[in-house]
Design an enzyme around this catalytic site. Structure first.
Site, PDB file in Angstrom:
ATOM      1  N   ASN A   9       0.873  -1.177   0.000  1.00 16.73           N
ATOM      2  CA  ASN A   9       0.000   0.000   0.000  1.00 16.73           C
ATOM      3  C   ASN A   9       0.906   1.221   0.000  1.00 16.73           C
ATOM      4  O   ASN A   9       1.442   1.597   1.035  1.00 16.73           O
ATOM      5  CB  ASN A   9      -0.892  -0.040   1.257  1.00 16.73           C
ATOM      6  CG  ASN A   9      -1.710   1.223   1.420  1.00 16.73           C
ATOM      7  OD1 ASN A   9      -1.796   2.046   0.506  1.00 16.73           O
ATOM      8  ND2 ASN A   9      -2.324   1.386   2.595  1.00 16.73           N
ATOM      9  N   HIS A  96      -9.567   1.368   4.656  1.00 18.77           N
ATOM     10  CA  HIS A  96      -8.304   1.554   5.386  1.00 18.77           C
ATOM     11  C   HIS A  96      -8.537   2.535   6.537  1.00 18.77           C
ATOM     12  O   HIS A  96      -9.332   3.471   6.409  1.00 18.77           O
ATOM     13  CB  HIS A  96      -7.232   2.087   4.431  1.00 18.77           C
ATOM     14  CG  HIS A  96      -5.872   2.091   5.048  1.00 18.77           C
ATOM     15  ND1 HIS A  96      -5.464   3.091   5.918  1.00 18.77           N
ATOM     16  CD2 HIS A  96      -4.850   1.221   4.956  1.00 18.77           C
ATOM     17  CE1 HIS A  96      -4.239   2.816   6.324  1.00 18.77           C
ATOM     18  NE2 HIS A  96      -3.834   1.696   5.761  1.00 18.77           N
ATOM     19  N   GLU A  98      -6.931   4.963   7.563  1.00 18.03           N
ATOM     20  CA  GLU A  98      -6.720   6.381   7.225  1.00 18.03           C
ATOM     21  C   GLU A  98      -7.940   6.948   6.510  1.00 18.03           C
ATOM     22  O   GLU A  98      -8.283   8.117   6.678  1.00 18.03           O
ATOM     23  CB  GLU A  98      -5.439   6.533   6.385  1.00 18.03           C
ATOM     24  CG  GLU A  98      -4.194   6.342   7.239  1.00 18.03           C
ATOM     25  CD  GLU A  98      -2.978   5.791   6.518  1.00 18.03           C
ATOM     26  OE1 GLU A  98      -2.960   5.782   5.269  1.00 18.03           O
ATOM     27  OE2 GLU A  98      -2.038   5.335   7.208  1.00 18.03           O
ATOM     28  N   GLY A 174       2.201   2.550  10.670  1.00 25.84           N
ATOM     29  CA  GLY A 174       3.156   3.648  10.515  1.00 25.84           C
ATOM     30  C   GLY A 174       3.867   4.054  11.799  1.00 25.84           C
ATOM     31  O   GLY A 174       4.520   5.086  11.844  1.00 25.84           O
ATOM     32  N   SER A 214       3.163  -1.841  10.410  1.00 29.80           N
ATOM     33  CA  SER A 214       4.599  -1.909  10.675  1.00 29.80           C
ATOM     34  C   SER A 214       5.200  -3.281  10.393  1.00 29.80           C
ATOM     35  O   SER A 214       6.140  -3.705  11.073  1.00 29.80           O
ATOM     36  CB  SER A 214       4.913  -1.460  12.115  1.00 29.80           C
ATOM     37  OG  SER A 214       4.528  -0.111  12.283  1.00 29.80           O
ATOM     38  N   GLY A 235       2.779  -0.941   4.272  1.00 30.52           N
ATOM     39  CA  GLY A 235       2.861   0.471   3.928  1.00 30.52           C
ATOM     40  C   GLY A 235       4.298   0.885   3.705  1.00 30.52           C
ATOM     41  O   GLY A 235       4.880   0.643   2.648  1.00 30.52           O
ATOM     42  N   GLY A 236       4.916   1.476   4.723  1.00 28.66           N
ATOM     43  CA  GLY A 236       6.272   2.022   4.608  1.00 28.66           C
ATOM     44  C   GLY A 236       7.282   1.083   3.959  1.00 28.66           C
ATOM     45  O   GLY A 236       8.045   1.498   3.077  1.00 28.66           O
TER      46      GLY A 236
HETATM   47  P1  PGA Z   1       2.674   0.472   7.614  1.00 30.28           P
HETATM   48  O1  PGA Z   1       1.220   0.684   6.937  1.00 30.28           O
HETATM   49  O2  PGA Z   1       3.209  -0.819   7.081  1.00 30.28           O
HETATM   50  O3  PGA Z   1       3.467   1.671   7.170  1.00 30.28           O
HETATM   51  O4  PGA Z   1       2.465   0.438   9.078  1.00 30.28           O
HETATM   52  C1  PGA Z   1       0.369  -0.386   6.728  1.00 30.28           C
HETATM   53  C2  PGA Z   1      -0.927   0.100   6.148  1.00 30.28           C
HETATM   54  O5  PGA Z   1      -1.346   1.219   6.492  1.00 30.28           O
HETATM   55  O6  PGA Z   1      -1.559  -0.590   5.323  1.00 30.28           O
END
Ligand code: PGA
Length: 257
Positions: A9, A96, A98, A174, A214, A235-236
């Protein structure tokens, strides 16, 4: 055995030039893999067309990060499910945290989007997860149960078979603080049980449930080797080819009994 699905993502990162750079790096490395896991890239809307041409002929598939619950019409700034399939998307991330937090998306809205996605054969990656406050006050199971019931409302057995659930504890996204493999696996088991109650055990057993929050090159192997963790929504760590491919590798190895 459930096949693991590793999805990146990218969120609001990477313009078309950066997209091309990252996918070209991934293409070099993905050659070593033979479809042992499903690999899905979810770049921003503006990169999807370029990304599609670049992943052609590779095992990598394409997903979007959101879509409208409407078919078409006067919805400025929105993108429909059909628009995504016509450019070659096979997946879409829905609900999601967010989107829930910043754009006020509710379980009802996510449910409406899931139904639209399924109508055009897009695989929805449906996100659920509790906040830190909810975990600390001991209501995680109740929150997850309400979310699962809400987002899967009135789906048929055929439809649920095409869905992926992503368990993403909000406090782990995150933050660099992932759920422990055991914490995550407990919630994955709960989700499978809830789905078995809503549908059947045979459907629940086949359901792919990803973990997100994470996940990185260091913790992926432990998380992905849990009994009920069937992949990751990253994500990251999906923004660099080294870390993303390390997670793909962990998924391949976790699959071997
Ligand atoms: P992250 O994000 O791996 O940066 O924690 C995961 C996500 O929001 O899908």
């Amino acid at each position: 055995m459930r096949k693991k699905v590793i999805a990146g993502n990218w969120k609001m990162n990477k313009d078309i030039h950066e997209t091309a750079g990252l996918i070209n790096e991934l293409k070099e490395r993905i050659k070593d893999f033979q479809n042992e896991v499903d690999v899905v890239l979810c770049p921003p809307f503006t990169s999807l067309v370029v990304a599609k041409s670049l992943v052609q002929g590779t095992p990598m598939k394409l997903g979007a990060q959101n879509m409208s619950q409407h078919d078409d019409g006067a919805y400025t700034g929105e993108v429909s499910a059909r628009m995504l399939t016509t450019i070659g998307c096979e997946y879409v991330i829905l609900g999601h945290s967010e989107r829930r937090q910043y754009f006020k998306e509710t379980d009802d809205l996510v449910n409406a989007k899931v139904k639209k996605a399924l109508k055009v054969m897009l695989t929805p990656i449906i996100c659920v997860g509790e906040t830190l406050e909810e975990r600390e006050s001991g209501v995680t199971d109740r929150i997850i149960a309400a979310q699962i019931k809400g987002v899967l409302h009135e789906l048929s057995s055929e439809e649920i078979q095409k869905c992926i659930i992503a368990y993403e504890p909000v406090w782990a996204i995150g933050t660099g603080k992932n759920a422990t493999p055991d914490q995550a696996n407990q919630v994955h088991k709960l989700i499978r049980k809830l789905v078995s109650q809503l549908f059947s055990w045979s459907l629940a057993e086949k359901l792919v449930i990803q973990y997100g929050g994470s996940m990185n090159a260091q913790n992926a192997a432990d998380l992905l080797s849990q009994s009920d963790i069937d992949g990751g929504l990253i994500g990251g760590a999906s923004l660099k080819s080294d870390t993303f491919m390390a997670i793909v590798q962990a998924g391949v190895e976790a699959r071997i009994p």
